[in-house]
Design a protein around this motif. Structure first.
Motif, PDB file in Angstrom:
ATOM      1  N   LEU A  27     -55.342  40.211  54.073  1.00 57.23           N
ATOM      2  CA  LEU A  27     -55.682  39.113  54.990  1.00 57.23           C
ATOM      3  C   LEU A  27     -54.520  38.729  55.901  1.00 57.23           C
ATOM      4  N   ASN A  28     -53.410  39.470  55.777  1.00 60.38           N
ATOM      5  CA  ASN A  28     -52.226  39.194  56.587  1.00 60.38           C
ATOM      6  C   ASN A  28     -51.702  37.779  56.352  1.00 60.38           C
ATOM      7  N   THR A  29     -51.630  37.407  55.059  1.00 60.74           N
ATOM      8  CA  THR A  29     -51.102  36.096  54.690  1.00 60.74           C
ATOM      9  C   THR A  29     -50.286  36.265  53.400  1.00 60.74           C
ATOM     10  N   ASP A  30     -49.760  35.167  52.875  1.00 63.41           N
ATOM     11  CA  ASP A  30     -48.916  35.284  51.681  1.00 63.41           C
ATOM     12  C   ASP A  30     -49.718  34.976  50.410  1.00 63.41           C
ATOM     13  N   GLN A  31     -49.130  35.312  49.281  1.00 57.04           N
ATOM     14  CA  GLN A  31     -49.787  35.158  47.984  1.00 57.04           C
ATOM     15  C   GLN A  31     -50.096  33.704  47.675  1.00 57.04           C
ATOM     16  N   SER A  32     -49.185  32.794  47.999  1.00 52.51           N
ATOM     17  CA  SER A  32     -49.401  31.376  47.687  1.00 52.51           C
ATOM     18  C   SER A  32     -50.587  30.810  48.447  1.00 52.51           C
ATOM     19  N   THR A  33     -50.779  31.276  49.663  1.00 56.77           N
ATOM     20  CA  THR A  33     -51.932  30.815  50.445  1.00 56.77           C
ATOM     21  C   THR A  33     -53.232  31.272  49.782  1.00 56.77           C
ATOM     22  N   VAL A  34     -53.261  32.509  49.314  1.00 57.02           N
ATOM     23  CA  VAL A  34     -54.452  33.021  48.627  1.00 57.02           C
ATOM     24  C   VAL A  34     -54.742  32.176  47.388  1.00 57.02           C
ATOM     25  N   GLN A  35     -53.729  31.897  46.595  1.00 58.43           N
ATOM     26  CA  GLN A  35     -53.920  31.094  45.388  1.00 58.43           C
ATOM     27  C   GLN A  35     -54.410  29.690  45.726  1.00 58.43           C
ATOM     28  N   ARG A  36     -53.825  29.117  46.770  1.00 53.84           N
ATOM     29  CA  ARG A  36     -54.221  27.750  47.161  1.00 53.84           C
ATOM     30  C   ARG A  36     -55.680  27.721  47.616  1.00 53.84           C
ATOM     31  N   ARG A  37     -56.089  28.729  48.377  1.00 55.52           N
ATOM     32  CA  ARG A  37     -57.476  28.781  48.858  1.00 55.52           C
ATOM     33  C   ARG A  37     -58.458  28.960  47.693  1.00 55.52           C
ATOM     34  N   ILE A  38     -58.119  29.817  46.753  1.00 53.67           N
ATOM     35  CA  ILE A  38     -58.997  30.040  45.596  1.00 53.67           C
ATOM     36  C   ILE A  38     -59.124  28.747  44.793  1.00 53.67           C
ATOM     37  N   THR A  39     -57.995  28.061  44.575  1.00 52.57           N
ATOM     38  CA  THR A  39     -58.019  26.802  43.818  1.00 52.57           C
ATOM     39  C   THR A  39     -58.892  25.770  44.509  1.00 52.57           C
ATOM     40  N   ARG A  40     -58.766  25.671  45.831  1.00 57.37           N
ATOM     41  CA  ARG A  40     -59.579  24.690  46.562  1.00 57.37           C
ATOM     42  C   ARG A  40     -61.061  25.023  46.463  1.00 57.37           C
ATOM     43  N   LEU A  41     -61.403  26.321  46.542  1.00 58.29           N
ATOM     44  CA  LEU A  41     -62.810  26.712  46.425  1.00 58.29           C
ATOM     45  C   LEU A  41     -63.339  26.373  45.038  1.00 58.29           C
ATOM     46  N   GLU A  42     -62.563  26.628  43.993  1.00 56.96           N
ATOM     47  CA  GLU A  42     -62.982  26.304  42.631  1.00 56.96           C
ATOM     48  C   GLU A  42     -63.187  24.805  42.457  1.00 56.96           C
ATOM     49  N   GLN A  43     -62.311  23.998  43.075  1.00 63.96           N
ATOM     50  CA  GLN A  43     -62.445  22.542  42.974  1.00 63.96           C
ATOM     51  C   GLN A  43     -63.724  22.070  43.658  1.00 63.96           C
ATOM     52  N   ARG A  44     -64.049  22.657  44.779  1.00 65.62           N
ATOM     53  CA  ARG A  44     -65.252  22.239  45.494  1.00 65.62           C
ATOM     54  C   ARG A  44     -66.525  22.676  44.765  1.00 65.62           C
ATOM     55  N   ILE A  45     -66.486  23.850  44.167  1.00 60.71           N
ATOM     56  CA  ILE A  45     -67.653  24.337  43.436  1.00 60.71           C
ATOM     57  C   ILE A  45     -67.763  23.682  42.066  1.00 60.71           C
ATOM     58  N   GLY A  46     -66.606  23.427  41.449  1.00 55.27           N
ATOM     59  CA  GLY A  46     -66.606  22.770  40.144  1.00 55.27           C
ATOM     60  C   GLY A  46     -66.546  23.714  38.976  1.00 55.27           C
ATOM     61  N   GLN A  47     -66.281  24.987  39.233  1.00 55.26           N
ATOM     62  CA  GLN A  47     -66.178  25.971  38.154  1.00 55.26           C
ATOM     63  C   GLN A  47     -65.109  26.995  38.513  1.00 55.26           C
TER      64      GLN A  47
END
Length: 297
Positions: free
Chosen positions: A26-46
């Motif tokens: 995605l032409n980005t860094d690892q921390s950004t990927v982790q942050r995006r995944i965490t935010r998606l999990e928080q919004r979905i709730g699982q």
């Protein structure tokens, strides 16, 4: 419920098995990927992914969500392709406003045929008027306009100078003689513009140099004034491009410096950024050697 960019990072981790590899894809860094995944999990709730010694794996719920996320991705890519394809094809109408006499000169020049050959999806629709139509209100897209432009909402480029002179019909001049200087103008009959063009520079100029001139006929258009002068009704101030092209007219004074204005190609700031107007401006810029004599004679 969630951001498409977050879903994009989830799909990248599912494909590549690690946040590092997903970041490279995605032409980005690892921390950004982790942050995006965490935010998606928080919004979905699982939880959607879990870390293992060999990398990241999808949870059972992540596996359940994956085909739906892939379907969203397919639709997003399809939408992107449609938008990009539309921009490339440059389909649409350019509503071009200009004075009526200019239209026949444009249509007879080959300009429109060459525009169509370069951009088959573009079509020009003329909005003919000697008055300034309001581009900001959507009455036209592009204007070929001469005169003073004080509307800061419009942008464009200068094409040429608009030159005006005084003309008379041959029969009129044979009967009444030709003025030799400005002081002689008051002794002649004049063709003027009606109240709808009271602020036109030719109207103001005649009032300044010959305030007692006898106006015997008025017109609401430049083309109408040309016809009246050709009919030997009186003298008239006309664009040099039109007057010089008429064999029955004689230029008796001018060009008049006070009547000189610039021909410009104008549009709004918003429309200037659209692909169809960008293409039209670029085409006309490449055709300046053809366009200038159309406007100036």
């Amino acid at each position: 419920m969630f951001d498409w960019d977050d879903l994009k990072h989830f799909l990248a981790v599912a494909r590549h098995g690690s946040t590092t590899a997903a970041g490279r894809a995605l032409n980005t860094d690892q921390s950004t990927v982790q942050r995006r995944i965490t935010r998606l999990e928080q919004r979905i709730g699982q939880p959607l992914v879990e870390r293992h010694p060999s990398g990241y794996r999808l949870t059972a719920y992540g596996q359940q969500l994956l085909p739906h996320a892939q379907l969203v991705e397919q639709h997003m890519l399809a939408l992107q392709n449609v938008v990009q394809s539309s921009a490339r094809e440059l389909n649409g109408v350019i509503r071009l406003t200009c004075p009526e006499p200019i239209v026949s000169r444009i249509t007879g020049s080959g300009l429109l045929e060459r525009l169509s050959a370069r951009h088959p999806g573009l079509r020009v629709e003329f909005v003919m008027s000697d008055h300034y139509v309001d581009l900001g209100k959507g009455e036209a897209d592009v204007a070929f306009r001469s005169g003073d432009t004080v509307d800061n909402a419009l942008i464009g480029r200068k094409i040429a100078d608009s030159l005006w002179a005084v003309y008379g019909g041959r029969e009129y001049l044979a009967r009444h003689g030709s003025p030799q200087r400005l002081e002689d103008l008051a002794q002649h009959a004049w063709i003027g513009f009606d109240a709808s063009m009271a602020k036109h520079r030719a109207t103001q100029w005649l009032h300044d140099v010959a305030p007692h001139a006898r106006v015997v006929a008025t017109s609401g258009s430049v083309l109408g004034a040309v016809h009246s002068v050709k009919a030997n009704v009186g003298l008239g101030a006309l664009p040099k491009a039109l007057g010089d092209a008429e064999p029955d007219l004689v230029r008796v004074l001018g060009p008049i410096p006070e009547l000189t204005r610039s021909w410009r190609m104008l549009t709004t700031r918003q429309l200037r950024r659209t692909p169809r107007v960008q293409a039209f401006f670029a085409f006309m810029a490449s055709e300046m050697d053809t366009l200038r004599p159309i406007l100036t004679g």
